[in-house]
Design an enzyme around this catalytic site. Structure first.
Site, mmCIF file in Angstrom:
data_model
loop_
_atom_site.group_PDB
_atom_site.id
_atom_site.type_symbol
_atom_site.label_atom_id
_atom_site.label_comp_id
_atom_site.label_asym_id
_atom_site.label_seq_id
_atom_site.Cartn_x
_atom_site.Cartn_y
_atom_site.Cartn_z
ATOM 1 N N GLU B 31 42.335 57.678 45.696
ATOM 2 C CA GLU B 31 41.242 57.190 46.641
ATOM 3 C C GLU B 31 41.168 56.999 48.281
ATOM 4 O OE1 GLU B 31 38.166 55.510 46.253
ATOM 5 O OE2 GLU B 31 38.073 54.951 48.936
ATOM 6 N N HIS B 49 18.994 50.052 35.277
ATOM 7 C CA HIS B 49 17.607 50.891 35.721
ATOM 8 C C HIS B 49 17.069 51.236 33.919
ATOM 9 C CE1 HIS B 49 16.263 50.512 39.101
ATOM 10 N NE2 HIS B 49 17.642 51.316 39.662
ATOM 11 N N LYS B 250 12.856 54.180 45.073
ATOM 12 C CA LYS B 250 12.310 52.962 44.192
ATOM 13 C C LYS B 250 11.355 52.015 45.431
ATOM 14 C CE LYS B 250 14.410 53.955 39.537
ATOM 15 N NZ LYS B 250 15.910 54.688 40.332
ATOM 16 N N CYS B 436 29.446 29.815 52.893
ATOM 17 C CA CYS B 436 29.078 29.107 54.300
ATOM 18 C C CYS B 436 30.464 31.315 54.528
ATOM 19 C CB CYS B 436 30.998 28.475 54.303
ATOM 20 S SG CYS B 436 33.095 29.237 53.830
#
Lengths: 467, 479
Positions: B31, B49, B250, B436
Site C-alpha cells: 500500500e 447495488h 448512476k 463537531c
C-alpha cells in the site's frame, strides 16, 4: 438509583453559579456533572482578561473568574463528578452518566442544563477546496495553545472576526505566529471594539471586512487560501480573488448551543437561538428541567452567564423543594449597557479615538494633541476616562496574559498584575518562556517580580495542586 | 519471497487478500499510503447495488449480483455493519419512466431479485419526503449499504489474522519479471519478490500494468463530490434514491449510510490529476440542485462535511480483470458497482490463480471471522458497565458526538491494521465524524496517538507525511 435535589449538567460558569445558587436557596443534595477533569469549562482556556467587570467589579482572566466560582462550589460542599459524561436525560429527570467507575443513574428533583456550546466548522460553511490538516476552529486552537502548550499553526489566516478569533489572533502572535489576515464576511466586525484595538491594531494585523475565504489549498497541510471580496448579498465577487500563503486557516465563525440532551428530554428548541425555549424562571418546556448560559443562547459576557445560572439554579432548587418560584428582582430595572462592537467606533483621521476600558461603559473618546503639550479630550464621561485616553495615546499599556510551563508539563495561566508598556510585551513573553514553574502554585502567587523592569509583577492566575 | 503480492490496500485488494489468506502461502499487501482504504474505498456512496444497472453479460453485471449475495455473509464474518435498506430509482417524466422499464428488464436478465415497478402513490408510502412529482419508480429490495472503509480495514485485518503481511508507504516503483518471478521495488528502495502479482492499484492500476509492458488500458480519475448531513437529518430517507442512470454513471443519489447519516451526491466529472480530492463550488451546487428535485425540502443547514472521491474509470466499459502474462493479474477499472462486486472479485481472482495452477493448500486453521471490535455506543447499559469494569478506558468518552471512548481509540491503534494517524482513528472508531467534526476530540486523539505510538504529539499527523497537526511547543514570539 441515586437521588438528588438538583443535578447540574456541566461545570462551566453557568453550571457552577447554578449549583451555588441552588445550594444557597436551600437544596441539600446538589451535584455537578462535568466531563472534563476539573471545573471551569471553557474559562480554563480563556486565559485573557476582560471577565468579571459586571459581576465582581474588577477585570479578571478566565481562569481567575472560574476559580472564584470553584471556591464557592467547594465552600458550599457541592458534590462534583468529574470525568463523567451524561449519556442520557429523560423527561422525568433521570440522569444517566458514565465514567471510569461505570454507570450512575440519578433521579433528580430538578435538572439544570449548562452544557455550553460548540463551534461551527468548515463543513457548515461549505468552503470549497482541498481537505488538508491545518483547518482548525479557534476554540480548538485555543485549547492546543493554552492547555496543551502546542502551536497549531505558524502562518495563519483567520476567518471570522468575532471575539474568539480576535483573542486568538493576539494569543498566537504573542507565541510567535504570524497572523496574515483576519477576514470578516460582514461589513463590520461583531467583535468588541476594544478587542479590535488590542488584538489586531496593536500588532498591525489586517482586518479585511466584507471578505471571505473562497478556497482552501493544500493536499497534506494547508499551504494557502484564496480570499475574495463579497457583495451586499455576501456572495464572492469574481475578479477580487487574492491568494494568501499560510499553513493554517483558523475558523471563528460562530457558536452553536449543544442541545442533544435537551432534545432527548423532549424540551422545545427555539429555531432562532438553537437553544431550549425557557420561561422567565429559566425553566424549559419540560417541568423541572431548567437551562442557563450558552446552552440557551450564546452570551456575550460570562458575567451574564453567571447571572442566568443563578436564576436557573435558584428556581431549580425551589422546584425540587416544591416551593413557588421567586421572581428575580435583583436586576430589575438595571439594564446593561452593551459594549461597543466593530470598527465603526474607531474614527479615522488625525484625531485619535480611544475605546475606554476602565469600565464596561466603553466610551469612545477622541484625543487631540494641542501644540502646547496639552490635550483636548472629548467623549469621556468621567475623569478616569480622560486619564486613560491620554495614556493610551501617548504611552499605551497592556496587561499581559499568557501561560507558563510547569516542570510536570502542566500549562499554568499567568498575567502581569498591572498593565505594562505595550512596547515591553514581547520582552515579557521572553522572560516568561525562559522560566519553568514548580507546582503547587496558588492564584496570585508572584512568579517574576518587576518583570523586565516594568514595575509589574507576573502572577499566577490559577491554583494548581500537585496531583 | 512471497507467493502472491497484492498491490493496493483498497477494498478490492482487501477482498483478494482475504481469499488468498485461506491458503498455506506467504502473501503481502503493498500500500502506497500510511494506512489502508485511502483511495476510492474511503470516499464513495457505500451502496451495495442490486445489479439492475450493468449491461447483461458484462463482468459488472455478473460480479455485482454475486457480490451482493456474498456481502451479507462477508460482513457477518468480518463484523462489519451491512443493511439492506432497499433502493428506488425514481422517474419524473415519461422518458425516465421508459428508462425504468428498461432497467427492470435488464435487472431480470441480470438475475436481480425482488424488483418491482411502483406508482407515485406507492413511492410516497415508502418514502414520504420524496417529491410528489415522482411518477414511478423501480423498487430494488436487495440494495444495501455498507461502510466501505470499515469493510476494507476489517477484510485486511482478517487477512492479516490469517498470516498476510501488510507493507505500508510501499509505493511500487518498478516490477521486473525474471525467470517466472516478479521483482518489485518501492519508491523508497525496498525490494520484494513474488510468484504472483495482483494489481488492485485503483487509479494507478494502468501505471502498474505498464510496468510489465501491458498498455492495454488506461484509467481516468472521475470525481464524485458529496455532502454529508448530521444524523438529525436522517428522517429524509431510509432507502437509497437514484435517478435513471446515464452514460456518466448512476447520477446524484441520496442515501442513508449504514451509520445513519444522509449522504448526498456524487457528481461525475473527469479530472486531470489523480490526487485532486478538492471539493468545488460548482460540484456542491450541482449536488444541491439535483437533490432539490428528489425532495421538496433538503435540510442543507444540517451539512456537516463535504468530500470528493475519485473513481478509477477504465476505458473498456467493463471491469478489467485478466491475466496479461503468467502470474500477473489485473483487477482494474473497478468503478461502480465495484464495492458491491468486491467479495465476488475476491473469489474470481482466487479461481483464476487456481486455474493457473496455484500450488498451495488451504490452511487447516484458516478463520474467516474477525474478533468483533468494541462498539461502545451500540451496547446495552449492562454490556457497557461490564466493559468499563474490565477496562476503565471504556468509561472515558473522547468523542461526544459519536460516543467514542478512549478504550476504542486505543484498540484501533493496536488492532491490526492499526491506525497511525488522526484520520485512521476516525475511520476505525468514528471519533471526529460527528457534528463537531473533531473540534472537541482532536486534542485528546492526538495525545492518545502520541502516547500509544510512543512519539511526540508533534509527529502525529492527519493522513500521512506532511499533514502534521502541530508545530512544536509554544515558546513565545518576537516583535
Amino acid at each position: 438509583m441515586r437521588t438528588a435535589d438538583v443535578v447540574v449538567i456541566g461545570g462551566g460558569p453557568a453550571g457552577m453559579s447554578a449549583a451555588v445558587a441552588a445550594k444557597e436557596t436551600g437544596a441539600e443534595d446538589v451535584i455537578i456533572i462535568e466531563r472534563d477533569d476539573s471545573l471551569g469549562g471553557i474559562l480554563k482556556q480563556c486565559i485573557h482578561n476582560g471577565f468579571g467587570l459586571h459581576r465582581f467589579g474588577q477585570e479578571l482572566t478566565g481562569p481567575e473568574y472560574g476559580e472564584k466560582y470553584e471556591k464557592m462550589v467547594e465552600d458550599f460542599n457541592i458534590e462534583v463528578l468529574v470525568n463523567t459524561a451524561v449519556t442520557s436525560l429523560s423527561d422525568d429527570r433521570i440522569v444517566t452518566c458514565v465514567s471510569e467507575n461505570g454507570f450512575v443513574q440519578i433521579k433528580a428533583g430538578a435538572v439544570v442544563l449548562a452544557m455550553g456550546c460548540r463551534e461551527r466548522t468548515r463543513g457548515a460553511l461549505n468552503v470549497p477546496g482541498d481537505r488538508p490538516a491545518g483547518v482548525i476552529t479557534a476554540g480548538t486552537a485555543q485549547k492546543f495553545v493554552n492547555i496543551k502548550g502546542y502551536m497549531p499553526g505558524k502562518e495563519v489566516v483567520i476567518l471570522g472576526s468575532g471575539d474568539i478569533g480576535l483573542i486568538m489572533a493576539r494569543r498566537m502572535t504573542l507565541e510567535g505566529a504570524h497572523i496574515k489576515a483576519v477576514c470578516e464576511i460582514m461589513e463590520d466586525s461583531g467583535g468588541l471594539t476594544r478587542n479590535i484595538v488590542q488584538c489586531l491594531n496593536d500588532f498591525d494585523i489586517p482586518l479585511k471586512l466584507h471578505h471571505t475565504v473562497t478556497k482552501i489549498h493544500g493536499r497534506d497541510r494547508v499551504c494557502g487560501v484564496t480570499v475574495s471580496a463579497v457583495d451586499d448579498n455576501l456572495q464572492p465577487i469574481a475578479g477580487t480573488e487574492e491568494y494568501i500563503e499560510c499553513d493554517t486557516l483558523m475558523l471563528s465563525v460562530g457558536l452553536i448551543p449543544e442541545n442533544e440532551l435537551t432534545k432527548e428530554a423532549g424540551a422545545e428548541i427555539s429555531l432562532k437561538t438553537k437553544g431550549p425555549v425557557v420561561d422567565e424562571n429559566k425553566q424549559t418546556t419540560v417541568d423541572g428541567i431548567f437551562a442557563c448560559g450558552n446552552v440557551v443562547k450564546v452570551h456575550e459576557l460570562v458575567d451574564f452567564v453567571s447571572e442566568e445560572g443563578e436564576m436557573a439554579g435558584r428556581n431549580a432548587a425551589l422546584f425540587a423543594m416544591g416551593r413557588p418560584f421567586v421572581q428575580d428582582n435583583i436586576n430589575q430595572g438595571k439594564k446593561h449597557i452593551p459594549e461597543k462592537k466593530g470598527v465603526k467606533h474607531l474614527i479615522q483621521g488625525d484625531r485619535k479615538t480611544v475605546i475606554c476600558t476602565v469600565c464596561p461603559r466603553g466610551c469612545s473618546i477622541t484625543v487631540n494633541m494641542l501644540g502646547d503639550g496639552t490635550y483636548d479630550v472629548q467623549g469621556n464621561t468621567c475623569p478616569r476616562g480622560e486619564k486613560y485616553a491620554i495614556k493610551e495615546v501617548t504611552a499605551p499599556e497592556r496587561t499581559l496574559t499568557t501561560i507558563m510551563c510547569a516542570s510536570n508539563g502542566q500549562m499554568v495561566p499567568v498575567k502581569t498584575d498591572r498593565p505594562v508598556p505595550y512596547d515591553k510585551l514581547f520582552d515579557c513573553m521572553r522572560a516568561v518562556n525562559e522560566k519553568t514553574l514548580e507546582l503547587p502554585i496558588k492564584l496570585g502567587d508572584i512568579i517574576i517580580k518587576n518583570i523586565e523592569g516594568t514595575g509589574a509583577d507576573l502572577v499566577c492566575a490559577r491554583t494548581f495542586n500537585l496531583r | 519471497m512471497y507467493k502472491a503480492a497484492i498491490i493496493g490496500g483498497g477494498v478490492i485488494g482487501a477482498m483478494v487478500a482475504r481469499r488468498l489468506s485461506a491458503y498455506d502461502m506467504n502473501i503481502v499487501i503493498l500500500e502506497k499510503e500510511q494506512d489502508v482504504a485511502m483511495g476510492q474505498s474511503k470516499a464513495n456512496s457505500g451502496i451495495v447495488h442490486g445489479g439492475y444497472d450493468p449491461l447483461p453479460g458484462t463482468l459488472k453485471a455478473k460480479l455485482n449480483i454475486e457480490g451482493n449475495k456474498l456481502m451479507e455473509q462477508t460482513c457477518r464474518e468480518l463484523d462489519v455493519h451491512f443493511r439492506r435498506n432497499g433502493a428506488m430509482v425514481v422517474a419524473f417524466n415519461d422518458e425516465e419512466a421508459d428508462g425504468i422499464n428498461e432497467l427492470y428488464e435488464r435487472g431480470i436478465k441480470n438475475g436481480c431479485i425482488g424488483l418491482e415497478i411502483l406508482n407515485g402513490e406507492d413511492v410516497q408510502k415508502k418514502e414520504k419526503h420524496l417529491s410528489e412529482r415522482v411518477k414511478t419508480a423501480l423498487y430494488v429490495p436487495s440494495s444495501g449499504v455498507v461502510c466501505p472503509y470499515e469493510l476494507t480495514i476489517e477484510a485486511i485485518g482478517n487477512a492479516m489474522d490469517n498470516g498476510a503481511e501488510l507493507l505500508l508507504n510501499f509505493e511500487v516503483d518498478s516490477i521486473e519479471n525474471r525467470d517466472g518471478l516478479y521483482y518489485i521495488e518501492s519508491a523508497d528502495g525496498r525490494k520484494i519478490v513474488s510468484e504472483y502479482v495482483i494489481n488492485c492499484a485503483g487509479l494507478y492500476s494502468d501505471k502498474i500494468a505498464a510496468m510489465i509492458g501491458d498498455n492495454s488500458f488506461f484509467i481516468t480519475p472521475r470525481a464524485g463530490e458529496y455532502l454529508l448531513l448530521d444524523k438529525e437529518a436522517s428522517y429524509l430517507t431510509d432507502m437509497t434514491i437514484f435517478r435513471v442512470p446515464t452514460k456518466m454513471g448512476k447520477g446524484v443519489l441520496a442515501t442513508k449510510t449504514v451509520d445513519g447519516n444522509i449522504l448526498l451526491g456524487p457528481t461525475s466529472i473527469d479530472r486531470e490529476d489523480k490526487e485532486d480530492l478538492s471539493v468545488t463550488d460548482s460540484g456542491l451546487s450541482f449536488v444541491k440542485s439535483k437533490e432539490a428535485e428528489f425532495f421538496d425540502d433538503v435540510p442543507l443547514d444540517k451539512v456537516i462535511t463535504q468530500f470528493t472521491g475519485l473513481r478509477a474509470h477504465g476505458n473498456k466499459g467493463d471491469f478489467i480483470i485478466n491475466m496479461p502474462q503468467k502470474g500477473f493479474v489485473n483487477v482494474a477499472g473497478i468503478e461502480s458497482p465495484g464495492l458491491s462486486s468486491a467479495p465476488a472479485i475476491g473469489v474470481m481472482v482466487e479461481e483464476m490463480l487456481i486455474n493457473d495452477g496455484l500450488s498451495a493448500r488451504k490452511k487447516a486453521n484458516y478463520n474467516p471471522c474477525r474478533v468483533p471490535k468494541k462498539r461502545f455506543r451500540e451496547y446495552t447499559q449492562e454490556e457497557k458497565s461490564k466493559l468499563i469494569i474490565e477496562n476503565p478506558a471504556y468509561g472515558r468518552i473522547v468523542c461526544r458526538c459519536e460516543e467514542v471512548t478512549e478504550g476504542e481509540i486505543v484498540e484501533a491503534i493496536h488492532r491490526q491494521p492499526g491506525a497511525v494517524d488522526v484520520d485512521g482513528i476516525k475511520r476505525r472508531t468514528r471519533s471526529g465524524m460527528g457534528r463537531c467534526q473533531g473540534g472537541f476530540c482532536l486534542p485528546p486523539v492526538v495525545e492518545i496517538l502520541a502516547r500509544e505510538l510512543g512519539v511526540s504529539p508533534n509527529e502525529v499527523n492527519k493522513k500521512g507525511s506532511g499533514s502534521n497537526i502541530l508545530f512544536g511547543r509554544v515558546k513565545g514570539g518576537k516583535k
